[in-house]
Design an enzyme around this catalytic site. Structure first.
Site, PDB file in Angstrom:
ATOM      1  N   HIS A  46      32.171  39.656  40.887  1.00  0.00           N
ATOM      2  CA  HIS A  46      30.396  38.898  41.650  1.00  0.00           C
ATOM      3  C   HIS A  46      29.637  39.562  40.336  1.00  0.00           C
ATOM      4  CE1 HIS A  46      29.124  43.602  42.731  1.00  0.00           C
ATOM      5  NE2 HIS A  46      29.154  43.571  40.858  1.00  0.00           N
TER       6      HIS A  46
ATOM      7  N   CYS B  99      24.262  43.849  36.169  1.00  0.00           N
ATOM      8  CA  CYS B  99      24.746  43.183  37.157  1.00  0.00           C
ATOM      9  C   CYS B  99      24.520  41.681  37.642  1.00  0.00           C
ATOM     10  CB  CYS B  99      25.075  44.275  38.798  1.00  0.00           C
ATOM     11  SG  CYS B  99      26.708  45.263  38.278  1.00  0.00           S
TER      12      CYS B  99
ATOM     13  N   HIS C  22      31.200  39.447  35.829  1.00  0.00           N
ATOM     14  CA  HIS C  22      32.023  40.668  35.676  1.00  0.00           C
ATOM     15  C   HIS C  22      32.381  41.362  36.663  1.00  0.00           C
ATOM     16  CE1 HIS C  22      28.387  42.633  37.661  1.00  0.00           C
ATOM     17  NE2 HIS C  22      29.020  43.555  38.752  1.00  0.00           N
TER      18      HIS C  22
ATOM     19  N   HIS D 202      34.729  44.076  39.398  1.00  0.00           N
ATOM     20  CA  HIS D 202      35.149  45.862  39.361  1.00  0.00           C
ATOM     21  C   HIS D 202      36.944  46.001  40.212  1.00  0.00           C
ATOM     22  CE1 HIS D 202      31.378  46.887  38.943  1.00  0.00           C
ATOM     23  NE2 HIS D 202      31.238  45.685  39.811  1.00  0.00           N
TER      24      HIS D 202
ATOM     25  N   ASP E 200      41.074  39.180  47.128  1.00  0.00           N
ATOM     26  CA  ASP E 200      41.968  39.860  46.416  1.00  0.00           C
ATOM     27  C   ASP E 200      41.620  38.881  44.470  1.00  0.00           C
ATOM     28  OD1 ASP E 200      43.163  41.464  43.895  1.00  0.00           O
ATOM     29  OD2 ASP E 200      44.664  40.681  44.723  1.00  0.00           O
ATOM     30  N   HIS E 201      41.415  38.684  43.625  1.00  0.00           N
ATOM     31  CA  HIS E 201      41.343  37.706  42.265  1.00  0.00           C
ATOM     32  C   HIS E 201      39.983  36.746  42.955  1.00  0.00           C
ATOM     33  CE1 HIS E 201      44.681  40.213  41.221  1.00  0.00           C
ATOM     34  NE2 HIS E 201      44.633  39.955  39.902  1.00  0.00           N
TER      35      HIS E 201
ATOM     36  N   GLU F 237      33.227  51.454  44.155  1.00  0.00           N
ATOM     37  CA  GLU F 237      33.441  49.698  43.532  1.00  0.00           C
ATOM     38  C   GLU F 237      33.832  50.603  41.677  1.00  0.00           C
ATOM     39  OE1 GLU F 237      29.925  46.182  43.664  1.00  0.00           O
ATOM     40  OE2 GLU F 237      29.293  48.155  42.604  1.00  0.00           O
TER      41      GLU F 237
HETATM   42 NI    NI Z   1      29.159  45.126  39.512  1.00  0.00          NI
END
Ligand code: NI
Length: 135
Positions: free
Chosen positions: A15, A34, A40, A42, A80-81, A125
């Site tokens: 995100h 962020c 990036h 998580h 996911d992914h 997160e």
């Molecule tokens: Ni983040």
């Protein structure tokens, strides 16, 4: 007698946190790293909990197999992914913070959980940062 049952799940996603109407300086002030324009990732840990009466026939509050399949089909398959900003329609106009992701997950699951039962979504997160939403 109400009992809370929980199922753990996991997904990876990328995100970027930024407000489209703010300039880069303001976005960096608010979102820091962020706001990285290259995104990036998580490793999200998810705990879905259902609270309700124990069914007299089955002894279950909720069938864990059904809950597991629901999380897979409604949450993992959707997130996911994925790049949340780019690939998940719910975040087209919504900043994909942990808070907003937990609300989106709740809303995906809520219609499929019996209305007599309470639903709670806990989303990690990072191992130290987590949020909880229960409607
Ligand atoms: Ni983040």
């Amino acid at each position: 007698m109400k009992v809370k049952v929980s199922r753990k799940a996991h997904f990876n996603a990328a995100h970027r946190l930024y407000h489209k109407d703010w300039d880069n300086k303001k976005n960096n002030e608010v979102f820091g790293k962020c706001n990285n324009p290259n995104y990036h990732g998580h490793n999200y840990e998810l705990i879905v909990s259902v609270t309700g009466e124990i069914d007299k026939n089955t002894g279950f509050v909720v069938d864990m197999k059904i809950l597991k399949d629901l999380i897979k089909s409604k949450v993992e398959d959707a997130l996911d992914h994925k790049n949340l900003n780019v690939e998940v329609p719910e975040f087209e106009k919504l900043i994909p913070t942990a808070e907003n992701i937990s609300v989106v997950i709740y809303n995906k699951l809520r219609p499929h959980i019996d209305s007599s039962k309470d639903l709670e979504v806990m989303l990690y997160e990072t191992p130290r940062n987590f949020v909880t939403y229960s409607g």
